[in-house]
Design a protein around this motif. Structure first.
Motif, PDB file in Angstrom:
ATOM      1  N   PHE A 146       0.864  -1.171   0.000  1.00  0.00           N
ATOM      2  CA  PHE A 146       0.000   0.000   0.000  1.00  0.00           C
ATOM      3  C   PHE A 146       0.902   1.223   0.000  1.00  0.00           C
ATOM      4  O   PHE A 146       1.900   1.269   0.719  1.00  0.00           O
ATOM      5  CB  PHE A 146      -0.916  -0.004   1.217  1.00  0.00           C
ATOM      6  CG  PHE A 146      -1.824  -1.193   1.249  1.00  0.00           C
ATOM      7  CD1 PHE A 146      -3.033  -1.162   0.593  1.00  0.00           C
ATOM      8  CD2 PHE A 146      -1.458  -2.339   1.924  1.00  0.00           C
ATOM      9  CE1 PHE A 146      -3.873  -2.263   0.604  1.00  0.00           C
ATOM     10  CE2 PHE A 146      -2.284  -3.442   1.950  1.00  0.00           C
ATOM     11  CZ  PHE A 146      -3.492  -3.408   1.282  1.00  0.00           C
ATOM     12  N   ARG A 147       0.525   2.213  -0.812  1.00  0.00           N
ATOM     13  CA  ARG A 147       1.404   3.369  -0.983  1.00  0.00           C
ATOM     14  C   ARG A 147       0.594   4.660  -0.951  1.00  0.00           C
ATOM     15  O   ARG A 147      -0.461   4.760  -1.568  1.00  0.00           O
ATOM     16  CB  ARG A 147       2.126   3.249  -2.320  1.00  0.00           C
ATOM     17  CG  ARG A 147       3.076   4.360  -2.612  1.00  0.00           C
ATOM     18  CD  ARG A 147       3.743   4.129  -3.948  1.00  0.00           C
ATOM     19  NE  ARG A 147       4.834   5.059  -4.130  1.00  0.00           N
ATOM     20  CZ  ARG A 147       5.582   5.095  -5.196  1.00  0.00           C
ATOM     21  NH1 ARG A 147       5.386   4.253  -6.183  1.00  0.00           N
ATOM     22  NH2 ARG A 147       6.561   5.969  -5.287  1.00  0.00           N
ATOM     23  N   TRP A 148       1.145   5.630  -0.232  1.00  0.00           N
ATOM     24  CA  TRP A 148       0.615   6.982  -0.218  1.00  0.00           C
ATOM     25  C   TRP A 148       1.762   7.892  -0.643  1.00  0.00           C
ATOM     26  O   TRP A 148       2.780   7.975   0.032  1.00  0.00           O
ATOM     27  CB  TRP A 148       0.157   7.385   1.180  1.00  0.00           C
ATOM     28  CG  TRP A 148      -0.983   6.598   1.716  1.00  0.00           C
ATOM     29  CD1 TRP A 148      -2.305   6.920   1.659  1.00  0.00           C
ATOM     30  CD2 TRP A 148      -0.921   5.349   2.419  1.00  0.00           C
ATOM     31  NE1 TRP A 148      -3.050   5.949   2.258  1.00  0.00           N
ATOM     32  CE2 TRP A 148      -2.232   4.974   2.739  1.00  0.00           C
ATOM     33  CE3 TRP A 148       0.124   4.497   2.793  1.00  0.00           C
ATOM     34  CZ2 TRP A 148      -2.534   3.804   3.419  1.00  0.00           C
ATOM     35  CZ3 TRP A 148      -0.176   3.332   3.467  1.00  0.00           C
ATOM     36  CH2 TRP A 148      -1.493   2.994   3.773  1.00  0.00           C
ATOM     37  N   ARG A 149       1.607   8.577  -1.767  1.00  0.00           N
ATOM     38  CA  ARG A 149       2.664   9.485  -2.233  1.00  0.00           C
ATOM     39  C   ARG A 149       2.683  10.734  -1.362  1.00  0.00           C
ATOM     40  O   ARG A 149       1.645  11.246  -0.965  1.00  0.00           O
ATOM     41  CB  ARG A 149       2.453   9.841  -3.698  1.00  0.00           C
ATOM     42  CG  ARG A 149       2.631   8.641  -4.596  1.00  0.00           C
ATOM     43  CD  ARG A 149       2.469   9.017  -6.064  1.00  0.00           C
ATOM     44  NE  ARG A 149       2.426   7.819  -6.872  1.00  0.00           N
ATOM     45  CZ  ARG A 149       3.484   7.219  -7.396  1.00  0.00           C
ATOM     46  NH1 ARG A 149       4.679   7.723  -7.180  1.00  0.00           N
ATOM     47  NH2 ARG A 149       3.350   6.134  -8.119  1.00  0.00           N
ATOM     48  N   TYR A 150       3.896  11.202  -1.089  1.00  0.00           N
ATOM     49  CA  TYR A 150       4.108  12.368  -0.244  1.00  0.00           C
ATOM     50  C   TYR A 150       4.010  13.607  -1.121  1.00  0.00           C
ATOM     51  O   TYR A 150       4.808  13.793  -2.048  1.00  0.00           O
ATOM     52  CB  TYR A 150       5.477  12.250   0.430  1.00  0.00           C
ATOM     53  CG  TYR A 150       5.779  13.290   1.467  1.00  0.00           C
ATOM     54  CD1 TYR A 150       4.921  13.513   2.528  1.00  0.00           C
ATOM     55  CD2 TYR A 150       6.944  14.036   1.406  1.00  0.00           C
ATOM     56  CE1 TYR A 150       5.203  14.450   3.499  1.00  0.00           C
ATOM     57  CE2 TYR A 150       7.249  14.975   2.370  1.00  0.00           C
ATOM     58  CZ  TYR A 150       6.366  15.185   3.415  1.00  0.00           C
ATOM     59  OH  TYR A 150       6.652  16.116   4.368  1.00  0.00           O
ATOM     60  N   LEU A 151       3.019  14.467  -0.885  1.00  0.00           N
ATOM     61  CA  LEU A 151       2.705  15.574  -1.784  1.00  0.00           C
ATOM     62  C   LEU A 151       3.828  16.593  -2.004  1.00  0.00           C
ATOM     63  O   LEU A 151       3.949  17.113  -3.109  1.00  0.00           O
ATOM     64  CB  LEU A 151       1.431  16.286  -1.325  1.00  0.00           C
ATOM     65  CG  LEU A 151       0.152  15.492  -1.578  1.00  0.00           C
ATOM     66  CD1 LEU A 151      -1.052  16.218  -1.004  1.00  0.00           C
ATOM     67  CD2 LEU A 151      -0.033  15.235  -3.060  1.00  0.00           C
ATOM     68  N   PRO A 152       4.678  16.907  -1.029  1.00  0.00           N
ATOM     69  CA  PRO A 152       5.760  17.853  -1.318  1.00  0.00           C
ATOM     70  C   PRO A 152       6.711  17.375  -2.427  1.00  0.00           C
ATOM     71  O   PRO A 152       7.311  18.190  -3.118  1.00  0.00           O
ATOM     72  CB  PRO A 152       6.493  17.980   0.015  1.00  0.00           C
ATOM     73  CG  PRO A 152       5.438  17.700   1.031  1.00  0.00           C
ATOM     74  CD  PRO A 152       4.592  16.631   0.412  1.00  0.00           C
ATOM     75  N   CYS A 153       6.846  16.081  -2.606  1.00  0.00           N
ATOM     76  CA  CYS A 153       7.699  15.548  -3.674  1.00  0.00           C
ATOM     77  C   CYS A 153       7.176  14.164  -4.089  1.00  0.00           C
ATOM     78  O   CYS A 153       7.826  13.150  -3.833  1.00  0.00           O
ATOM     79  CB  CYS A 153       9.156  15.481  -3.223  1.00  0.00           C
ATOM     80  SG  CYS A 153       9.397  14.593  -1.669  1.00  0.00           S
ATOM     81  N   PRO A 154       6.011  14.099  -4.729  1.00  0.00           N
ATOM     82  CA  PRO A 154       5.366  12.808  -5.008  1.00  0.00           C
ATOM     83  C   PRO A 154       6.151  11.897  -5.944  1.00  0.00           C
ATOM     84  O   PRO A 154       5.971  10.682  -5.911  1.00  0.00           O
ATOM     85  CB  PRO A 154       4.019  13.209  -5.623  1.00  0.00           C
ATOM     86  CG  PRO A 154       4.202  14.587  -6.122  1.00  0.00           C
ATOM     87  CD  PRO A 154       5.232  15.220  -5.234  1.00  0.00           C
TER      88      PRO A 154
END
Length: 121
Positions: free
Chosen positions: A76-84
């Motif tokens: 499961f993955r959630w991309r980190y918005l400051p540097c997706p």
């Protein structure tokens, strides 16, 4: 003098041995069931909430969950918005649900070290 065991006594001993072996096998987890995808997702969501709570990263700093099923478990993955394109929070759940761990923590500067608050343990 040795007493002879009757056929019924021998059968009872064999059946008791089989029953005991079955109980031990179940207790040791030889027979385990795989968890389903919704159960794995629930575990992953709990780990994501735990990470957000302990790291100080707000949940809005991550994109929606991406799910991937592999032969031996789920990712499961959630991309980190400051540097997706560089960083994400990834969680790995084994097929039987016995192992759940963070596979990747968000890091916008992987060559220079963490560029986010460290996870408080």
């Amino acid at each position: 003098m040795m007493a002879r065991l009757s056929a019924i006594t021998i059968r009872r001993l064999v059946l008791a041995g089989i029953a005991l072996a079955l109980v031990i096998a179940i207790a040791m987890g030889v027979f385990h069931r795989d968890i389903d995808a919704p159960t794995a997702a629930k575990i992953a969501d709990k780990l994501q909430v735990q990470y957000a709570r302990t790291s100080g990263q707000p949940p809005r700093a991550f994109t929606g969950r991406e799910d991937m099923q592999w032969a031996d478990g789920w990712e499961f993955r959630w991309r980190y918005l400051p540097c997706p394109e560089l960083a994400s929070l990834r969680v790995w759940i084994s097929r039987d649900g016995r192992s759940a761990r963070y596979a990747e923590l968000p890091d916008c500067a992987p060559d220079n070290g963490l560029n986010v608050a460290p996870l408080k343990v």
